[in-house]
Scaffold this motif. Structure first.
Motif, PDB file in Angstrom:
ATOM      1  N   PRO A 144      17.252  -6.415  -2.987  1.00 51.51           N
ATOM      2  CA  PRO A 144      16.733  -5.609  -4.100  1.00 51.51           C
ATOM      3  C   PRO A 144      17.297  -6.061  -5.450  1.00 51.51           C
ATOM      4  N   GLY A 204      15.146 -11.228   1.230  1.00 48.75           N
ATOM      5  CA  GLY A 204      14.851 -10.025   0.468  1.00 48.75           C
ATOM      6  C   GLY A 204      16.077  -9.243   0.065  1.00 48.75           C
ATOM      7  N   TRP A 232       7.925  -6.212   1.457  1.00 52.49           N
ATOM      8  CA  TRP A 232       8.386  -5.459   0.284  1.00 52.49           C
ATOM      9  C   TRP A 232       8.179  -3.959   0.448  1.00 52.49           C
ATOM     10  N   LEU A 286       6.694  -5.529 -11.195  1.00 52.06           N
ATOM     11  CA  LEU A 286       7.532  -5.758 -10.018  1.00 52.06           C
ATOM     12  C   LEU A 286       8.228  -7.104 -10.188  1.00 52.06           C
ATOM     13  N   ARG A 311      12.669  -7.721  -6.218  1.00 50.25           N
ATOM     14  CA  ARG A 311      13.210  -8.414  -5.058  1.00 50.25           C
ATOM     15  C   ARG A 311      13.618  -9.833  -5.442  1.00 50.25           C
ATOM     16  N   TRP A 359       5.949  -2.034  -1.303  1.00 49.99           N
ATOM     17  CA  TRP A 359       5.732  -1.418  -2.613  1.00 49.99           C
ATOM     18  C   TRP A 359       4.756  -0.253  -2.518  1.00 49.99           C
ATOM     19  N   GLU A 417      11.753  -1.436  -9.174  1.00 53.26           N
ATOM     20  CA  GLU A 417      12.721  -2.178  -8.371  1.00 53.26           C
ATOM     21  C   GLU A 417      12.090  -3.496  -7.945  1.00 53.26           C
ATOM     22  N   ARG A 473      19.811  -9.390 -15.596  1.00 54.83           N
ATOM     23  CA  ARG A 473      18.549  -8.660 -15.433  1.00 54.83           C
ATOM     24  C   ARG A 473      17.903  -8.275 -16.756  1.00 54.83           C
ATOM     25  N   GLU A 529      17.901  -4.218  -8.750  1.00 56.84           N
ATOM     26  CA  GLU A 529      17.873  -2.881  -9.336  1.00 56.84           C
ATOM     27  C   GLU A 529      17.408  -2.955 -10.784  1.00 56.84           C
TER      28      GLU A 529
END
Length: 700
Positions: free
Chosen positions: A511, A509, A585, A692, A543, A587, A541, A673, A513
């Motif tokens: 993050p 895991g 997570w 997500l 993962r 969330w 955000e 990203r 961004e």
């Protein structure tokens, strides 16, 4: 300082200054120290000093500075590569009564005071980084006056001048121009602890006088160092060895890693198991780095887990050990780092724990620093006589900021571009890619990498091997290393250490961004956006399972994404790890459906991952977004604006039954990203209340 005529006995004056510097009335010159001082002060020569760490190279230039200032000469300009080194050099100068100041990126609030002190002739040594020499305001407003008044030029860590070392600091190659500008009769000193004959010849040529350069070389063997190599099968076992035996290593020391993520992961694991260590990398906050240096010097931490950011010049004479998790790419680099240990003690332990991934990391850094002809020509073509900032130029050429800045420095040194107030301009000078030179550099690097492999596997003396690699004519067996005297290090692992290391590396895991602002210059590439993304089109955000550079799952992912690796369903153990990421997570709202990014390179991998996560989570699988107009065109490695342009409006959620709720968006690799951002934007526009992002791997 008061100007006087030169004293009759330079040696007596120099010896008195040396004793003041080191704070000992019985101090004597090491072989070669006075010869170098006399060459600078009496002979006004250009000299290259190649001596092992701890020999006293700084004593040469500080004593020479004192003597030259007493003779009415101007201040010494000391070109120094690292902030940690500057701090140590200023502290050493103060002990000798030498007034030293620095101009660097961390003290702009002091620049005005430094300039005034220079104007008032109240500075004996000015320390600057090589980059400062090409800062427009420094180069145009301060450097000319310094050149007229300079009493001594010192180039520390001079092996960086060499063509084979310029990728560390391209600005070092500019020193040849500075040396050519200083008045005749001004002495020049270059110092280094690591140079073979090839580098010595290269540096002497850069000093400008070829055969007239006085070279003082001493034996490089460090009798205090006890060298060893312990080959272990994998990263978990290497970390387990550290967990088992770090506390047994003498005093405090440095644990070197090859990547930032490895330094951070290792430091975190060791701290969790009760070891007082801190991470130290180029990404560490400068104030935190300075604090870590102080803690290590005061033996208030067991070790700093560091990249090469903690290397040249770090001054802790009683450093007890150096351990490498992964080998540097050459014996020169290795000797530079291990030379930090045992400078004033009778014994220090140096252990190399090589890894199977070392060669791949060497290859990455070697190729990343080489200028590419096509990219260089593209950069030159975009520049004119009107200054263009680096961000603006980045928006015009498909290069990320870091490699673009490195390429600009190389082109600047080569004379094709020039840094001015407001950015960069083209000089109009013709530029030709020197293929022969870069081929020689690549060949030399490959040879040095092979020498490092041979160091790991030699059955001869390890110190002798390093000496011969540095062309030290005094090379001889040390009688202390593991091949001379047998393995001095334990090999057994403490109970539970292997499980602890494996557990730490099994963490999952990372993050992802979310992008919140559009890149500068996107509108120039046909993407009609500026400023920030609106909240209604942003991704949340996300993962990733792990970074490709991570010690743990990074290895598995590197194999999965290796060039030429076949596409196929996600491996079961990887799927299980991804499920763990989702379980942890936390969330705000559980997703109600899964969608995937369409993949042309790994369609089976992405589809199987998305379907598997949907099945485990009992979520509906919406399918993959549709590709529009042939799909994304951006290739990996480009800069942000170009990467966005490559995926802009290339994904469509038409045909997907997108619910009014959170959607899990699955992809294989997150790099810039922008793919995830634009795909998420399409899902938000189709009705998803949140998106997500989830990826197997995060690059970097």
């Amino acid at each position: 300082m008061t100007s006087t005529t030169a004293p009759a006995d330079t040696r007596a004056e120099a010896l008195a200054a040396l004793r003041e510097l080191v704070g000992r009335d019985d101090a004597k010159f090491h072989d070669g120290q006075y010869e170098a001082i006399s060459a600078l002060v009496d002979g006004r020569r250009r000299a290259l000093v190649v001596q092992r760490t701890g020999w006293g190279k700084s004593a040469v230039y500080f004593v020479a500075t004192l003597l030259l200032r007493r003779r009415g000469d101007g201040p010494t300009v000391l070109v120094s590569p690292l902030l940690a080194l500057m701090r140590d050099q200023i502290a050493a100068a103060e002990r000798a009564g030498v007034r030293a100041v620095a101009i660097n990126s961390t003290n702009p609030h002091e620049w005005a005071d430094v300039q005034q002190r220079l104007a008032d002739d109240e500075v004996d040594v000015l320390l600057v980084s090589p980059e400062r020499l090409n800062n427009p305001s420094f180069r145009e407003q301060q450097l000319p006056a310094l050149v007229r008044r300079i009493g001594l030029l010192v180039v520390d860590e001079a092996h960086c001048i060499s063509d084979w070392g310029h990728d560390f600091r391209p600005d070092y190659r500019r020193l040849r121009d500075l040396i050519a500008e200083i008045p005749a009769g001004v002495p020049v000193l270059a110092t280094t602890a690591t140079a073979n004959s090839r580098v010595v010849a290269d540096v002497a040529e850069q000093l400008g006088h070829g055969d007239d350069v006085l070279t003082i070389r001493g034996p490089l063997a460090r009798t205090s160092l006890r060298l060893g190599v312990l080959r272990l099968p994998d990263a978990p076992t290497r970390l387990a060895w550290l967990l088992s035996h770090l506390g047994d290593l003498p005093g405090s020391g440095i644990i070197y890693t090859l990547t930032v993520s490895a330094a951070n992961d290792t430091a975190r694991l060791l701290r969790e198991r009760g070891h007082d260590v801190r991470a130290y990398t180029g990404q560490t906050d400068p104030d935190e780095r300075e604090e870590s240096e102080r803690l290590l010097k005061r033996n208030e931490v067991k070790a700093l887990v560091a990249t090469s950011a903690l290397g040249m010049g770090f001054d802790k004479p009683d450093l007890g050990f150096v351990v490498h998790l992964g080998a540097p790419s050459s014996p020169v680099a290795y000797y530079q780092q291990v030379g930090r240990a045992g400078r004033s003690s009778e014994s220090a332990d140096v252990l190399l724990l090589p890894g199977p991934e070392d060669r791949a990391i060497w290859h990455y850094f070697a190729t990343a620093s080489m200028p590419d002809e096509e990219r260089a020509q593209r950069v030159i073509a975009e520049l004119s006589d009107v200054p263009l900032s680096t961000p603006a130029l980045e928006a015009r050429v498909d290069l990320r900021r870091t490699p673009l800045e490195l390429l600009l420095k190389v082109l600047d040194v080569d004379g094709a571009v020039r840094r001015v107030q407001g950015g960069w301009v083209a000089t109009g000078e013709p530029w030709v890619y020197d293929a022969d030179r870069y081929a020689r550099i690549a060949e030399a690097r490959e040879a040095e990498q092979q020498h490092m492999i041979e160091y790991e596997t030699t059955d001869g003396c390890r110190m002798e091997f390093l000496q011969r690699s540095l062309d030290d004519a005094t090379a001889a067996p040390c009688g202390r290393c593991d091949t001379c005297a047998g393995a001095w290090y334990p090999t057994a692992l403490a109970a539970g250490a292997a499980d602890a290391a494996a557990g730490a590396l099994d963490r999952v895991g990372v993050p992802i961004e979310p992008r919140r602002a559009w890149p500068t210059g996107a509108d120039r590439l046909g993407v009609p956006v500026k400023g920030r993304l609106t909240p209604g089109e942003q991704a949340a955000e996300g993962r990733a399972l792990a970074r490709l550079t991570d010690l743990g799952w990074g290895g598995t992912l590197r194999e999965l994404f290796a060039a030429g690796a076949p596409d196929g369903p996600v491996p079961p153990q990887v799927m299980a790890a991804c499920v763990r990421v989702l379980a942890d997570w936390g969330w705000d709202e559980r997703p109600v459906a899964v969608a995937s990014v369409p993949s042309r390179s790994r369609p089976q991998l992405v589809d199987s991952l998305a379907r598997g996560l949907a099945e485990v989570g009992r979520l509906s699988y919406l399918g993959a977004l549709a590709l529009v107009d042939g799909g994304p065109t951006g290739a990996p490695g480009g800069n942000s604006a170009f990467r966005l342009a490559g995926v802009w409006n290339r994904f469509s959620a038409d045909g997907l039954d997108v619910p009014a709720g959170p959607v899990l968006l699955v992809d294989d690799l997150a790099d810039s990203r922008w793919t995830l951002t634009i795909a998420a934007r399409a899902l938000r526009q189709a009705g998803a209340t949140a998106v997500l992002p989830f990826a197997l791997a995060l690059r970097g």
